[in-house]
Design an enzyme around this catalytic site. Structure first.
Site, mmCIF file in Angstrom:
data_model
loop_
_atom_site.group_PDB
_atom_site.id
_atom_site.type_symbol
_atom_site.label_atom_id
_atom_site.label_comp_id
_atom_site.label_asym_id
_atom_site.label_seq_id
_atom_site.Cartn_x
_atom_site.Cartn_y
_atom_site.Cartn_z
ATOM 1 N N SER A 1 -27.291 46.946 11.305
ATOM 2 C CA SER A 1 -26.039 47.570 10.866
ATOM 3 C C SER A 1 -25.564 47.003 9.539
ATOM 4 C CB SER A 1 -24.947 47.359 11.920
ATOM 5 O OG SER A 1 -23.677 47.802 11.447
ATOM 6 N N TYR B 1 -19.616 42.065 16.556
ATOM 7 C CA TYR B 1 -20.692 43.038 16.352
ATOM 8 C C TYR B 1 -21.529 42.719 15.120
ATOM 9 C CZ TYR B 1 -22.986 47.457 15.227
ATOM 10 O OH TYR B 1 -23.911 48.415 14.894
#
Length: 237
Positions: free
Chosen positions: A129, A141
């Site tokens: 990501s 995250y």
């Protein structure tokens, strides 16, 4: 050749590409109904399994292919989007562990389980990501995706002598996925698209096309890399 893919939006697009090429595809995930529907549509084999659970993965091993040419670790997502705000240190610990399990341990455990079944000339691809470089607004995250990229370097070193590559495909904003859990506002979407140089959101097939290339004979000397698919939202030198 056998492709093992964890199925979601990007996973489905990737499975569809390999299935259309006549490859044997196995898809893994927790939701039996989604897996069954996807497998029926694509002609794939479905295995219901929580890939962050060591016991579940071990139990599923007899259902998985004896030989694996391409492994795509696509499980994960920002688990903070599905949790209440942390109020205590115990809440913070639980939130971080949930992201760690979903985004890093899922890939580590699945790859470790299938390591002996990976074939020479094959590849392992992790889905990373843009948050690994830009942060994810204070949550875990982005940190777990950064951890995935670092682990991939060691993985490439372990698999390289066997003729197997390992890379991370780092995604920017990809539309048509469940990532934002229906919480993405029109304003936020416009901001994310506005950060790109292409003026559009990415699609699952943008990612799937790169994965297909990384599995091809032309990509045999590409390994230990993080390759960005973000429309220029986070440019590199």
């Amino acid at each position: 050749m056998t492709r093992s893919i964890v199925v979601t939006g990007i996973g489905r697009a990737t499975a569809a590409r390999f299935a259309a090429a006549g490859e044997a595809v196995t898809i893994l995930g927790r939701r039996a109904d989604v897996l069954a529907e996807t497998a029926a549509q694509l002609g794939a084999t479905a295995v219901v399994c929580d890939v962050s659970d060591p016991e579940a993965l071990t139990a599923a091993l007899p259902q998985l292919p004896a030989q694996v040419d391409v492994l795509v670790n696509n499980a994960g997502g920002n688990t903070d989007l599905q949790r209440p705000a942390a109020g205590t240190l115990a809440d913070v610990a639980a939130a971080w562990r949930a992201n760690l399990d979903a985004n890093l341990l899922s890939a580590v455990l699945t790859t470790t389980l299938l390591a002996d079944r990976l074939q020479a000339g094959g590849t392992v691809v992790g889905i990373g990501s843009i948050a690994a470089d830009r942060g994810s607004g204070g949550g875990a995250y982005g940190a777990t995706k950064a951890g995935l990229a670092t682990w991939n370097i060691d993985l490439a070193g372990q698999l390289g002598p066997r003729g197997i590559t390992a890379n991370v495909v780092s995604c920017g904003y990809i539309a048509e996925t469940e990532f934002f859990a229906d919480r993405l506002t029109d304003e936020r979407r416009a901001t994310l698209v506005g950060q790109t140089k292409t003026g559009r959101a990415g699609t699952p097939d943008d990612v799937a096309a790169l994965i297909e290339y990384l599995a091809s004979p032309g990509a045999r000397h590409i390994t230990a890399q993080v390759i960005n698919v973000n429309g220029g939202a986070f440019p590199s030198r």
